[in-house]
Design a protein around this motif. Sequence first.
Motif, short mmCIF file in Angstrom:
data_model
loop_
_atom_site.label_atom_id
_atom_site.label_comp_id
_atom_site.label_asym_id
_atom_site.label_seq_id
_atom_site.Cartn_x
_atom_site.Cartn_y
_atom_site.Cartn_z
N ALA A 4 0.81 -1.22 0.00
CA ALA A 4 0.00 0.00 0.00
C ALA A 4 0.84 1.27 0.00
O ALA A 4 0.42 2.31 -0.49
N ASP A 5 2.08 1.21 0.56
CA ASP A 5 2.91 2.42 0.66
C ASP A 5 3.99 2.46 -0.42
O ASP A 5 4.97 3.21 -0.30
N ALA A 6 3.89 1.67 -1.50
CA ALA A 6 4.89 1.67 -2.57
C ALA A 6 4.92 3.05 -3.23
O ALA A 6 3.87 3.63 -3.50
N PRO A 7 6.13 3.58 -3.47
CA PRO A 7 6.22 4.92 -4.06
C PRO A 7 5.74 4.93 -5.50
O PRO A 7 5.80 3.91 -6.21
N VAL A 8 5.25 6.08 -5.96
CA VAL A 8 4.85 6.23 -7.36
C VAL A 8 6.09 6.52 -8.19
O VAL A 8 7.17 6.81 -7.65
N ALA A 9 5.96 6.45 -9.52
CA ALA A 9 7.08 6.70 -10.42
C ALA A 9 7.55 8.15 -10.30
O ALA A 9 6.76 9.06 -9.99
N GLU A 10 8.85 8.36 -10.52
CA GLU A 10 9.41 9.71 -10.46
C GLU A 10 9.48 10.36 -11.83
O GLU A 10 9.81 11.54 -11.94
N ALA A 11 9.20 9.60 -12.90
CA ALA A 11 9.24 10.14 -14.26
C ALA A 11 8.03 9.63 -15.03
O ALA A 11 7.37 8.66 -14.62
N LEU A 12 7.72 10.30 -16.11
CA LEU A 12 6.66 9.81 -16.99
C LEU A 12 7.04 8.42 -17.50
O LEU A 12 8.21 8.12 -17.71
N THR A 13 6.06 7.58 -17.70
CA THR A 13 6.30 6.20 -18.11
C THR A 13 6.24 6.09 -19.63
O THR A 13 5.19 6.35 -20.23
N PRO A 14 7.36 5.72 -20.28
CA PRO A 14 7.32 5.59 -21.75
C PRO A 14 6.55 4.35 -22.17
O PRO A 14 6.64 3.30 -21.54
N VAL A 15 5.81 4.47 -23.26
CA VAL A 15 5.09 3.34 -23.85
C VAL A 15 5.66 3.15 -25.26
O VAL A 15 5.55 4.05 -26.10
N TYR A 16 6.26 1.99 -25.50
CA TYR A 16 7.02 1.76 -26.73
C TYR A 16 6.22 0.96 -27.76
O TYR A 16 5.35 0.16 -27.40
N PRO A 17 6.55 1.13 -29.04
CA PRO A 17 6.01 0.20 -30.04
C PRO A 17 6.48 -1.20 -29.70
O PRO A 17 7.65 -1.41 -29.36
N THR A 18 5.58 -2.17 -29.76
CA THR A 18 5.97 -3.53 -29.41
C THR A 18 5.22 -4.53 -30.28
O THR A 18 4.52 -4.14 -31.22
N THR A 19 5.40 -5.79 -29.99
CA THR A 19 4.76 -6.85 -30.76
C THR A 19 4.36 -7.95 -29.80
O THR A 19 4.76 -7.95 -28.62
N ALA A 20 3.58 -8.91 -30.27
CA ALA A 20 3.06 -9.96 -29.40
C ALA A 20 4.21 -10.71 -28.73
O ALA A 20 5.19 -11.07 -29.37
N GLY A 21 4.07 -10.92 -27.43
CA GLY A 21 5.08 -11.67 -26.68
C GLY A 21 6.21 -10.83 -26.12
O GLY A 21 7.11 -11.36 -25.48
N LEU A 22 6.17 -9.53 -26.37
CA LEU A 22 7.22 -8.64 -25.88
C LEU A 22 6.56 -7.52 -25.09
O LEU A 22 6.04 -6.57 -25.66
#
Length: 700
Positions: free
Chosen positions: A147-165
């Motif tokens: 419950a007390d896990a810190p949030v991210a310190e930077a924006l989260t990148p979302v990359y081009p990907t493919t099935a299984g990756l």
Amino acid sequence: MAAERRKPAARPRRAAATAKPELPGIGGAAADRLAKLGIRRRFDLVLHLPLRYDDETRLCPLGEAQPGAELLVQGEVIECDIRYRPKRQLVCRIRDGSGELTLRFLNFYGSQVKTLAVGNPVRVYGAVRLGHFGPEMVHPRYRVLDADAPVAEALTPVYPTTAGLGQDSLRRMIARALAGESLAETLPRPLLDALGLPDFEAAVRLLHNPPPDVARATLQGRTHPAWRRMKFDELLAQQLSMRVHYRRRRAAGAPVLAARGQLVDALLKRLPFRLTRAQNAVLAQIRADLGEAHPMQRLLQGDVGSGKTVVAALAAVQCVENGYQAAVMAPTEILAEQHYRKFADWLGPLGIPVAWLSGGLKSSVKKQELAHVSGGEARVVVGTHALFEEAVVFSRLGLAIIDEQHRFGVHQRLALRQKGTQSTRGLQPHQLMMSATPIPRTLAMSYYADLDVSVIDELPPGRTPVATRLVSEERRDEVIQRVRDACIAGRQAYWVCPLIEESEKLQLQTALDTHAHLQQTFPELRVGLVHGRMKSAEKQAVMAAFKAGEVQLLVATTVIEVGVDVPNASLMVIEHAERMGLSQLHQLRGRVGRGAAESTCVLLYQAPLSALAKERLKVIYEQTDGFEIARQDLNLRGPGELLGARQSGVPMLRFADLAVDLDLLDAARDAAEQLLREQPEAAKAHLARWLGGRNEYLKV
């Protein structure tokens, strides 16, 4: 996070398709999946930049989660069930002190039921929408955590990907590449300062790990200085590679085809028209190129009916005057045959034999023509793809003319050049490529930077403007009456259909059915039919009858898109115009208006229209300038479809957008010339970084 939604794979770069992966520590299935993304060496991971960014730096209370927003929320699972109405799905509810939220999974694994067990605290990211029972997220990303896990310190990148990756796997690989690869600067500081661009390392690290205070809109819109640096680098690598190939080709040897003038002047005197200013200008450029000892690589572009064919014929005559053969290749038999007839009419009286090669020739005729080509009796050879068959052997090929060049692949154009090289003891034939699909300036600067480009920017006098009419399918009877009136008055008409036989999926009117229906509707007229599956002799017979006026109405598929020239045809009806591209509509429209009579093109469409179809029809209705149509087509579709088969030789840009980054393209073009001239080592280092030795993609 677990259970992430898969993003569509980025378009793989074809040039890398056969390269051996160089990914230390990554093998097997993971390497294969990375290869689908065009990632074959570790530095490719550095250049695998995000599609978008998620903001997981702030937790939003569930009670404040508004529909339409993408948010990071956290709560305790209070319910998790598999439901079967309206179809099987996993439905969970989470709660915090401020409210509740439903999580809905339409596709799920049994393990997710255990992960989302009642009582587990979960952190969830997704788009909020209003469901039947209040706010909900469909297929969000989630993970079980303290419950007390810190949030991210930077924006989260979302990359081009493919099935299984998954995204987490990609992020770890990219992080290792950023830590292990050299990010040293390849470009001189004065160049970067002049353009206001940041260092490469600072730019690439920011894009992979943007701090929360960076304006998210500049990252999403790719206007941040870091994005501009990546775009510039990509454009510069493309420009450098194409200019390197341009220089290599100019260093090769080619037959010197001097402008002797005797036969050329004779042809000019026999023509029943005078060349326009633009035709004379491009002809002068071509004649000068042919007289050089290095191979010409020139693209001749001009709008429909601007007179490119006669310029090509004059270039062929200059080649013949110097004792060499010229080959003329077109993508369809109808277009190739029309070229053959024109060349034979123009050159035959000058004593220049013209041969005809196509896949539909009888064996005995083809054998005779092949003998004329190999023996040198045929001075000009016109044909389709048959020209680069193994059986075709030239005596001395000095010039290859390729019409509608975007319809031929790299290897096809290369095969024709190799035939010329074999016939001239290593000298490469000159190449003149033609296109009636005008290429916008940005495309010419970017994807055709390896070619010299000539433009015929005016039409011959006497061409009648074509009026364009948009007509709903509901008014089909009015269109039929208009066709009847035009044909009875002595004019001729085209009726163009997009398919040959019925498609249950598209439900389009077909050429076969339309032909049968119009034959019944117009018993007083002779109605012809042409489509791509007919035998060559059948097509030729119908087209000859139409040109002679024996057929008043020609029902056709888009095989008549280019090359057909019947001055008496003043009316065209195009079925389902909403399903055709702008370039194709403009090409088809160019088949009428070739005589003195007032001409009309009726675009018959079926409602309702999509937004894109409305935009296309609006453009073709308002514009007659092919270059302006091509420019707007580029904005609507992007460069891929406009480039056609040339894509197989030139990688598409991943980051730069030619519609908005023209300033960077201009700067990259200038910088490429300067670096190659003054700092070749910097140019080499930049190419190695971006193309990794794969800059041999441009062969022709």
